[in-house]
Design a protein around this motif. Structure first.
Motif, short mmCIF file in Angstrom:
data_model
loop_
_atom_site.label_atom_id
_atom_site.label_comp_id
_atom_site.label_asym_id
_atom_site.label_seq_id
_atom_site.Cartn_x
_atom_site.Cartn_y
_atom_site.Cartn_z
N LEU A 430 0.82 -1.21 0.00
CA LEU A 430 0.00 0.00 0.00
C LEU A 430 0.85 1.26 0.00
O LEU A 430 0.48 2.28 -0.59
N PRO A 434 -0.59 3.46 -3.47
CA PRO A 434 -1.85 3.71 -2.77
C PRO A 434 -3.10 3.34 -3.58
O PRO A 434 -4.17 3.21 -3.04
N ARG A 437 -5.50 0.40 -2.51
CA ARG A 437 -6.42 0.45 -1.37
C ARG A 437 -7.86 0.15 -1.81
O ARG A 437 -8.25 0.45 -2.89
#
Length: 437
Positions: A430, A434, A437
């Protein structure tokens, strides 16, 4: 990894006491179901007929002891009988009293009165100090277990003087200030799972090697790092003579692969049952048609129904024979669903890891995701629906771990064994991207 040649204890002159508490009377102490498997599987490893170091009668298990007396008697007896190795292992809750001293929780422990209702770690270490065994090993899988190491390093203490008479080794699941980790739904706590994995390596590992193996696994998962304290070269002791397969571990097809499998073949008795049910359903339909629609309509309806139900039954029977396998080997990783298979070679993989949930979903836990190299061809045959949600075409979801009955820690160990440093934790994945997510 090997730091020194291992030495093995004399099993007839050695003793082990494995203590664990999984259920507690106080509502402030949550149950730890993994404790039961921790005790069972560690005992199985230590007493393994082929590679264990102890006869079964020399390895005593105390599961959910309710009072100090049973623990004290077991420790005292083992301390009297052990001439070569005395091993003491605890798994459960570790609690601190008002002075910050570590206590091991029992089933009846009251968190508000830890000093009176828990077992002081110092008391356990005093039993070790009194033992005549040449080697003493203390393994603690509980919160704040690093306090045991801290206490042993205090200069000038009576405890330190006692324990330095002969070889001693303390291995703890975490630091003096951090909690331990027992993933919900997993067979083992994180520390003991890594310990059992270390005992299942192709060559026997010394205690120092075991500590290094556990440290690599836990640190890679973002968990507190295990602590150790070694005196007089006790770190070259081995706890097994060869690989011992813990229960519920990955199925091994051969020495060159590790195979995770979820669903065994259906027993022949179930085939017979399904066939009988099919015949009964068909008979009921024919009888109904005879009563209400006449013979011609009945034959047509029966033929159509038989064809439809026969196809459904055939598909169900064939589906029940299909194994869902996740295979990790020296070439790469792949999946097998009956006659269908998919494969990704390591040379095409930039990194691989387990996401706690699939990107863009809230109900799909623990997916194995792969990041391909820029010039690598995209493989086919993997889960199409999950792969539609990925941020770009260089990602591939190989599948959900639950489909293959794959324990995340053992899968990680298998990948690291065959692919070296390609594995990434959920947190690392993550942070790197990102969009996952």
């Amino acid at each position: 990894m090997r730091q020194s040649a291992p030495r093995f204890p004399d099993g007839d002159a050695s003793r082990a006491v494995l203590i664990g508490c999984s259920d507690f009377d106080d509502i402030d102490l949550p149950a730890i179901p993994a404790v039961k498997s921790n005790l069972t599987d560690l005992r199985s490893a230590l007493t393994d007929q082929t590679h264990g170091i102890l006869p079964p009668e020399h390895c005593r298990v105390l599961a959910d002891p309710a009072d100090h007396r049973s623990v004290g008697m077991a420790l005292a007896q083992a301390a009297r009988e052990a001439d070569d190795l005395l091993l003491v292992y605890y798994t459960g809750h570790g609690l601190l009293d008002e002075d910050g001293l570590l206590h091991l929780a029992l089933s009846s422990t009251d968190p508000g009165h830890v000093g009176f209702t828990g077992v002081p770690a110092d008391l356990v270490k005093r039993y070790l100090g009194r033992a005549r065994a040449r080697l003493r090993v203390l393994v603690l899988d509980c919160c704040f277990s690093g306090r045991a190491v801290a206490a042993m390093t205090e200069s000038g203490s009576l405890l330190s003087a006692q324990l330095e008479v002969s070889g001693t080794y303390t291995l703890t699941s975490t630091t003096a200030t951090a909690p331990s980790h027992a993933p919900p739904g997993q067979r083992h706590s994180a520390f003991t799972a890594a310990l059992l994995d270390a005992l299942n390596q192709p060559e026997p590992l010394t205690l120092d090697d075991i500590h290094q193996h556990i440290d690599t696994v836990l640190h890679g998962m973002g968990l507190p790092r295990p602590q150790r304290r070694s005196v007089n070269a006790a770190g070259d002791l081995a706890l097994v003579r060869g690989p011992v397969q813990p229960q519920a571990g990955p199925q091994t097809g051969n020495e060159g692969e590790i195979r995770f499998r979820q669903q065994p073949p259906v027993p022949p008795a179930n085939r017979l049952r399904d066939t009988v049910l099919y015949i009964l359903m068909l008979a009921v339909l024919i009888a109904t048609g005879v009563l209400f629609e006449g013979w011609f309509a009945t034959l047509i309806a029966a033929a159509g129904t038989a064809l439809f139900l026969g196809l459904v039954l055939l598909l169900l029977l064939l589906r029940r024979d299909v194994h869902y396998d996740l295979v990790v080997n020296g070439d790469g990783l792949g999946t097998e669903h009956g006659t269908h298979s998919a494969h990704m070679p390591w040379k095409d993989v930039e990194f691989v890891g387990v996401l706690r949930r699939a990107p863009g979903t809230v109900l799909v836990p623990n997916v194995l995701i792969v990041r391909l190299k820029a010039d690598a061809p995209r493989p086919t045959g993997f889960h199409k629906r999950l792969n539609r949600r990925l941020p770009d075409q260089r990602y591939v979801i190989a599948g959900m771990l639950g489909t293959y009955g794959a324990d995340p820690m053992r899968l990680r160990s298998a990948i690291e064994h065959f692919a070296g440093g390609l594995y990434r934790t959920d947190q690392q994945l993550l942070e790197m991207d990102p969009r996952l997510r």
